[in-house]
Design a protein around this motif. Structure first.
Motif, PDB file in Angstrom:
ATOM      1  N   TYR A   1      -0.757  12.324   7.645  1.00 23.22           N
ATOM      2  CA  TYR A   1      -1.568  11.537   6.712  1.00 23.22           C
ATOM      3  C   TYR A   1      -1.661  10.064   7.103  1.00 23.22           C
ATOM      4  N   LYS A   2      -0.514   9.433   7.311  1.00 26.00           N
ATOM      5  CA  LYS A   2      -0.551   7.989   7.571  1.00 26.00           C
ATOM      6  C   LYS A   2      -1.266   7.675   8.878  1.00 26.00           C
ATOM      7  N   LEU A   3      -1.025   8.471   9.922  1.00 26.06           N
ATOM      8  CA  LEU A   3      -1.727   8.217  11.183  1.00 26.06           C
ATOM      9  C   LEU A   3      -3.215   8.533  11.075  1.00 26.06           C
ATOM     10  N   SER A   4      -3.597   9.311  10.069  1.00 26.52           N
ATOM     11  CA  SER A   4      -5.015   9.591   9.815  1.00 26.52           C
ATOM     12  C   SER A   4      -5.628   8.551   8.879  1.00 26.52           C
ATOM     13  N   GLY A   5      -4.835   7.567   8.466  1.00 21.18           N
ATOM     14  CA  GLY A   5      -5.337   6.525   7.576  1.00 21.18           C
ATOM     15  C   GLY A   5      -5.502   6.986   6.143  1.00 21.18           C
ATOM     16  N   LEU A   6      -4.792   8.041   5.773  1.00 24.56           N
ATOM     17  CA  LEU A   6      -4.890   8.606   4.424  1.00 24.56           C
ATOM     18  C   LEU A   6      -3.578   8.421   3.673  1.00 24.56           C
ATOM     19  N   PRO A   7      -3.633   8.358   2.350  1.00 30.42           N
ATOM     20  CA  PRO A   7      -2.387   8.233   1.584  1.00 30.42           C
ATOM     21  C   PRO A   7      -1.580   9.528   1.671  1.00 30.42           C
TER      22      PRO A   7
END
Length: 151
Positions: free
Chosen positions: A54-60
């Motif tokens: 999630y974080k590396l995808s820019g998502l919460p």
């Protein structure tokens, strides 16, 4: 892709069995010669999966930032976890992966921040992150097996 999620879920079932087989005291015990414990390793797999995907995808992430910060790479247990915290971790073992699969199938992972992991592999997309996560969780399963012998 279902194969990668299947591996994760099978590994998580093994991790769940440790939670169900050991007392709270045993889950929290840091044996001599080790710097963490069984429950930290289990929670760490959840935190890292959320960061990689999630974080590396820019998502919460699905879990709290507090949980990620408590169990991320470079941390160690600072205190014993309560039974309520262990129960929450147990629940997150499967709900986080089910949500990730749902989100993957819904194609919400549209961007990714390239990241080089400790093994010097560079992750360039969410599929690589999901696949690498299985390798990472395998490492921690091995570590838990070593901890188990030291209890």
């Amino acid at each position: 892709m279902n194969w990668a999620f299947d591996i994760t879920l099978k590994n998580r079932a093994v991790l769940k069995s440790f939670i169900e087989s050991y007392t709270l005291e045993e889950l929290n015990k840091i044996p001599k010669g080790f710097n963490n414990n069984i429950i930290w390793n289990i929670a760490h797999t959840i935190a890292v999966q959320q960061s990689l995907v999630y974080k590396l995808s820019g998502l919460p992430p699905v879990i709290s930032e507090e949980m990620i910060n408590t169990f991320k790479k470079g941390t160690k247990p600072e205190r014993d976890l309560s039974q309520a915290e262990v129960d929450e971790i147990k629940g997150l073992l499967f709900s986080t992966i089910e949500k990730t699969k749902e989100d993957y199938d819904a194609k919400i992972f549209t961007s990714f921040h390239t990241y080089t992991v400790t093994t010097k592999n560079t992750l360039t997309n969410v599929l690589e992150a999901i696949e690498f996560n299985n390798f990472h969780e395998g490492i921690h399963l091995g570590y838990i097996l070593a901890l188990k012998k030291s209890l």
